[in-house]
Design a protein around this motif. Structure first.
Motif, PDB file in Angstrom:
ATOM      1  N   ILE A  34       6.686  11.717  -4.445  1.00  0.00           N
ATOM      2  CA  ILE A  34       5.468  10.747  -3.717  1.00  0.00           C
ATOM      3  C   ILE A  34       5.926  10.759  -2.156  1.00  0.00           C
ATOM      4  CG2 ILE A  34       7.081   8.735  -3.905  1.00  0.00           C
ATOM      5  CD1 ILE A  34       3.314   8.339  -4.586  1.00  0.00           C
ATOM      6  N   GLU A  88      -4.342   4.289  -8.011  1.00  0.00           N
ATOM      7  CA  GLU A  88      -3.802   3.083  -8.441  1.00  0.00           C
ATOM      8  C   GLU A  88      -5.089   1.940  -7.999  1.00  0.00           C
ATOM      9  OE1 GLU A  88      -1.390  -0.493  -8.680  1.00  0.00           O
ATOM     10  OE2 GLU A  88      -2.952   0.163  -7.213  1.00  0.00           O
ATOM     11  N   ALA A 138       0.890  10.766  -2.156  1.00  0.00           N
ATOM     12  CA  ALA A 138       0.785   9.221  -1.669  1.00  0.00           C
ATOM     13  C   ALA A 138      -0.493   8.953  -1.494  1.00  0.00           C
ATOM     14  CB  ALA A 138       1.659   8.924  -0.298  1.00  0.00           C
ATOM     15  N   HIS A 172      -6.860   0.054 -10.890  1.00  0.00           N
ATOM     16  CA  HIS A 172      -6.599  -1.573 -11.008  1.00  0.00           C
ATOM     17  C   HIS A 172      -7.987  -2.295 -11.010  1.00  0.00           C
ATOM     18  CE1 HIS A 172      -3.964  -4.938 -10.628  1.00  0.00           C
ATOM     19  NE2 HIS A 172      -5.093  -5.385  -9.583  1.00  0.00           N
ATOM     20  N   CYS A 195       9.500   3.817 -13.857  1.00  0.00           N
ATOM     21  CA  CYS A 195       9.015   2.707 -12.939  1.00  0.00           C
ATOM     22  C   CYS A 195       7.575   2.508 -13.337  1.00  0.00           C
ATOM     23  CB  CYS A 195       9.108   3.318 -11.493  1.00  0.00           C
ATOM     24  SG  CYS A 195      10.744   3.751 -10.760  1.00  0.00           S
ATOM     25  N   ILE A 196       7.247   1.228 -13.214  1.00  0.00           N
ATOM     26  CA  ILE A 196       5.782   0.890 -12.912  1.00  0.00           C
ATOM     27  C   ILE A 196       5.310   0.615 -11.618  1.00  0.00           C
ATOM     28  CG2 ILE A 196       3.727  -0.349 -13.902  1.00  0.00           C
ATOM     29  CD1 ILE A 196       5.362  -0.845 -16.146  1.00  0.00           C
ATOM     30  N   LEU A 197       4.382   1.222 -10.947  1.00  0.00           N
ATOM     31  CA  LEU A 197       3.999   1.016  -9.565  1.00  0.00           C
ATOM     32  C   LEU A 197       2.741  -0.085  -9.473  1.00  0.00           C
ATOM     33  CD1 LEU A 197       4.517   1.394  -6.534  1.00  0.00           C
ATOM     34  CD2 LEU A 197       2.943   3.449  -6.842  1.00  0.00           C
ATOM     35  N   SER A 198       2.827  -0.819  -8.799  1.00  0.00           N
ATOM     36  CA  SER A 198       1.544  -1.839  -8.378  1.00  0.00           C
ATOM     37  C   SER A 198       1.346  -1.808  -6.910  1.00  0.00           C
ATOM     38  CB  SER A 198       1.770  -2.975  -9.246  1.00  0.00           C
ATOM     39  OG  SER A 198       0.702  -4.005  -9.095  1.00  0.00           O
ATOM     40  N   CYS A 199       0.043  -1.628  -6.505  1.00  0.00           N
ATOM     41  CA  CYS A 199      -0.249  -1.601  -5.131  1.00  0.00           C
ATOM     42  C   CYS A 199      -0.946  -2.859  -4.948  1.00  0.00           C
ATOM     43  CB  CYS A 199      -0.833  -0.281  -4.416  1.00  0.00           C
ATOM     44  SG  CYS A 199       0.000   1.069  -4.883  1.00  0.00           S
ATOM     45  N   MET A 243       0.844  -8.926 -13.527  1.00  0.00           N
ATOM     46  CA  MET A 243       0.479  -7.605 -14.127  1.00  0.00           C
ATOM     47  C   MET A 243       2.060  -6.951 -14.750  1.00  0.00           C
ATOM     48  SD  MET A 243      -2.569  -6.016 -15.011  1.00  0.00           S
ATOM     49  CE  MET A 243      -4.335  -6.064 -14.787  1.00  0.00           C
ATOM     50  N   GLU A 275      -3.366  -0.755 -15.459  1.00  0.00           N
ATOM     51  CA  GLU A 275      -2.054  -0.912 -14.752  1.00  0.00           C
ATOM     52  C   GLU A 275      -1.627   0.754 -14.581  1.00  0.00           C
ATOM     53  OE1 GLU A 275      -0.093  -2.302 -11.950  1.00  0.00           O
ATOM     54  OE2 GLU A 275      -1.384  -3.828 -13.099  1.00  0.00           O
ATOM     55  N   CYS A 276      -0.878   1.174 -13.488  1.00  0.00           N
ATOM     56  CA  CYS A 276      -0.594   2.486 -13.504  1.00  0.00           C
ATOM     57  C   CYS A 276       1.079   2.460 -13.879  1.00  0.00           C
ATOM     58  CB  CYS A 276      -0.456   2.989 -12.265  1.00  0.00           C
ATOM     59  SG  CYS A 276      -2.316   2.974 -11.824  1.00  0.00           S
ATOM     60  N   ILE A 277       1.517   3.432 -14.457  1.00  0.00           N
ATOM     61  CA  ILE A 277       2.947   3.832 -14.359  1.00  0.00           C
ATOM     62  C   ILE A 277       3.195   5.211 -13.832  1.00  0.00           C
ATOM     63  CG2 ILE A 277       5.088   4.426 -15.829  1.00  0.00           C
ATOM     64  CD1 ILE A 277       3.936   2.732 -17.918  1.00  0.00           C
ATOM     65  N   LEU A 278       4.087   5.028 -12.754  1.00  0.00           N
ATOM     66  CA  LEU A 278       4.255   6.188 -12.045  1.00  0.00           C
ATOM     67  C   LEU A 278       5.482   6.899 -12.166  1.00  0.00           C
ATOM     68  CD1 LEU A 278       3.279   8.043  -9.219  1.00  0.00           C
ATOM     69  CD2 LEU A 278       4.935   6.380  -8.056  1.00  0.00           C
ATOM     70  N   VAL A 287      -2.169   8.840  -5.040  1.00  0.00           N
ATOM     71  CA  VAL A 287      -1.560   7.691  -5.844  1.00  0.00           C
ATOM     72  C   VAL A 287      -2.362   6.297  -5.352  1.00  0.00           C
ATOM     73  CG1 VAL A 287       0.189   6.387  -6.765  1.00  0.00           C
ATOM     74  CG2 VAL A 287       0.586   8.962  -6.499  1.00  0.00           C
ATOM     75  N   PHE A 288      -2.410   6.443  -4.139  1.00  0.00           N
ATOM     76  CA  PHE A 288      -2.969   5.106  -3.639  1.00  0.00           C
ATOM     77  C   PHE A 288      -4.344   5.027  -3.960  1.00  0.00           C
ATOM     78  CE2 PHE A 288      -6.104   3.726   0.042  1.00  0.00           C
ATOM     79  CZ  PHE A 288      -5.767   2.292  -0.115  1.00  0.00           C
ATOM     80  N   HIS A 327      -1.123  -8.845  -9.186  1.00  0.00           N
ATOM     81  CA  HIS A 327      -0.327  -7.883  -9.533  1.00  0.00           C
ATOM     82  C   HIS A 327       0.953  -8.125 -10.197  1.00  0.00           C
ATOM     83  CE1 HIS A 327      -2.690  -4.477  -7.690  1.00  0.00           C
ATOM     84  NE2 HIS A 327      -3.507  -5.482  -7.239  1.00  0.00           N
ATOM     85  N   SER A 330       0.770  -1.373   0.002  1.00  0.00           N
ATOM     86  CA  SER A 330      -0.087   0.119  -0.069  1.00  0.00           C
ATOM     87  C   SER A 330       0.790   1.147  -0.074  1.00  0.00           C
ATOM     88  CB  SER A 330      -0.857  -0.089   1.039  1.00  0.00           C
ATOM     89  OG  SER A 330      -1.765   1.171   1.259  1.00  0.00           O
ATOM     90  N   ILE A 331       0.587   2.220  -0.856  1.00  0.00           N
ATOM     91  CA  ILE A 331       1.340   3.421  -0.978  1.00  0.00           C
ATOM     92  C   ILE A 331       0.994   4.435   0.096  1.00  0.00           C
ATOM     93  CG2 ILE A 331      -0.013   4.476  -2.818  1.00  0.00           C
ATOM     94  CD1 ILE A 331       3.897   4.446  -2.905  1.00  0.00           C
TER      95      ILE A 331
END
Lengths: 334, 334
Positions: B68, B81, B74, B85, A91-95, A109, B90-93, B77-78, A106, A67-68
């Protein structure tokens, strides 16, 4: 000095620097000469760049966090993204959340986005002793790309781990409390992850080494949330504790707020130590003593090793563990 | 109910659901029948899915934030995302920092990853009045993919903005302080962004509406950092203020800490109001009154509209502005 600096000093785009070092014909001789002059001047050889900039890679790193909205995770992603971007990686972020099935989907993905490597932040990914099969999907993934674990340890050929000496840090903090006269120390945790278990072991180590007997009632499992902890603390009054070691700052602050509200003096009546040394620590009065686990150092070291692995270095260490530091503030008196 | 639910209930992967609704021949008749039965049962038509799942898209949304490590970012973005999702994206940050040249290069990077749309979080991207040419690169980008701004307003065919009534929120908070008897109100800001200017206007509006004359000395420009503000507050003692309105919580907490340290009573001697209603607010004693700008609502609304735009809806509003709420805690007495 990185690809951005080279681009900036040459007055061209990053893409152009990439083309020059990869020997693309689409760059004018004049531009090529200027970029190479800058690279020469600063002692870089085009080949060193070329490897990192090869057109075969996507220059994309997948980062997975549970979790971000967790401050430790947010800071980790901040340092990882910053270091990677400086080296020309996106970067690709995944939570993923904390559920096993979600973590796996995730991770799939992220892999499907043609990432060069994956970074998993948080000991939740290293599983717990009783359910180690939960980490099989990470081992399978590491057969395709190198996987970097932050704050978790797993053994596998293509898995690289960075962690901190959490057990030692909690041992020293607890020992310090006992040496300063505290006898009944409450331990608070919100997790059964590898890191959480190490912390609990450190707490036990300190009690044993100082001749105290661990008491299971003094080990409290509670969510890492200021308000929840504050509201539940009255349940533990009967334990008659004179110190608290918490495995995260938010918990410690919830406890601190309850103590102050119920007229206890901190640190005179109750000493409190948190974990992570987050920005929350300096918001409270008194400010919170906390263990600094150096998220910046850990993240930058991870990125350094990741780039070495991607450049084909076979000697990169699979396991790097850093010391923590106790940052003493107003909630302790030793 | 989303693609994950359909996949789960059908006992197949997301990719398989996608193939079924796109009419791919690579799926067995049996599987196809099962997936379509689930979709039918829940009243979805394959075509509605097909558009969102078309194989022409990468199902990737680029998110850009300045940093972030900022708690508001933060949290944003939480929520972004999480919502994306859930819808199969999908997200690229990318964390761009605050420098114009860096923002542009980060945006180019995100675009180069074949993103379907871009979300820019933070009013820093909307530029400031005197340097509006700084936003040209965003307008150029919006010619390629739809751009969504959170907390910033820009006018362009393919730019969609979500913001909050910051001016109104600060107006009401300041007015409340004046009505409760405060006469000398310090205003603290760390930015010259669009949002920061709106906040300052709200402060001016309130002074004027209550017959007070704005005093330029009472408008302080200072970094949004607890320790920096705490250490610099003594410079403002001469201003003899009886209330503080801060444009971010960390600033307000730095001020609160200085007040308590120098023996002032809060709220009796000085009332304090922060902004963002972050998790820092409940760490302090007394707890911080703050303006809640509903980051979750703003982010979820942005994702809803983003998906409508991607599905070809031409009627999506370009501008959606939400109200804020004052959350009263211990640093105010009205």
């Amino acid at each position: 000095m990185n690809i951005y600096d080279i681009a900036k000093m040459s007055g061209v785009s990053i893409a152009t620097v990439s083309r020059v070092v990869n020997g693309s014909p689409k760059v004018s001789e004049k531009t090529k000469a200027r970029v190479l002059a800058i690279i020469d001047e600063y002692g870089y050889t085009p080949n060193a760049f070329a490897q990192g900039l090869g057109l075969n890679t996507m220059h994309t790193i997948g980062i997975m966090v549970p979790s971000i909205s967790d401050m430790y995770m947010a800071n980790a992603v901040f340092y990882l993204e910053q270091s990677l971007h400086e080296r020309g990686y996106e970067c690709i972020l995944s939570c993923s959340g904390y559920q096993a099935s979600q973590k796996e989907s995730h991770l799939q993905m992220l892999l499907s986005k043609k990432t060069d490597a994956l970074i998993l932040v948080g000991s939740t990914y290293a599983g717990s002793d009783d359910k180690s099969h939960n980490t099989d999907y990470i081992k399978r993934t590491s057969e395709e790309v190198p996987v970097f674990l932050i704050n978790g340890l797993m053994k596998s050929d293509n898995i690289y781990c960075t962690a901190t000496h959490d057990r030692q840090a909690i041992f020293e903090a607890t020992k310090g409390l006992i040496e300063s006269g505290r006898k009944r120390i409450l331990f608070m945790t919100d997790s059964k992850s590898y890191s959480a278990k190490q912390k609990k072991k450190g707490y036990h180590d300190a009690l044993s080494s100082m001749g105290l007997t661990p008491d299971i009632n003094m080990e409290v499992f509670i969510p890492n949330d200021v308000e929840i902890v504050r509201n539940k603390m009255s349940e533990f009054d009967v334990l008659n504790f004179d110190a608290i070691v918490a495995s995260d700052d938010a918990m410690a602050i919830g406890a601190l707020k309850y103590m102050l509200h119920s007229g206890k003096k901190v640190p005179d009546d109750v000493s409190i130590i948190g974990y992570n040394n987050s920005s929350l620590c300096i918001c409270t009065t008194p400010e919170l003593t906390s263990i600094d686990n150096h998220v910046e150092t850990v993240c930058k070291n991870t990125v350094d090793r990741l780039l070495e692995v991607l450049q084909g270095d076979k000697t990169v260490s699979h396991r790097q563990i850093f010391d923590c530091d106790l940052v003493k503030r107003g909630t302790t008196d030793f």
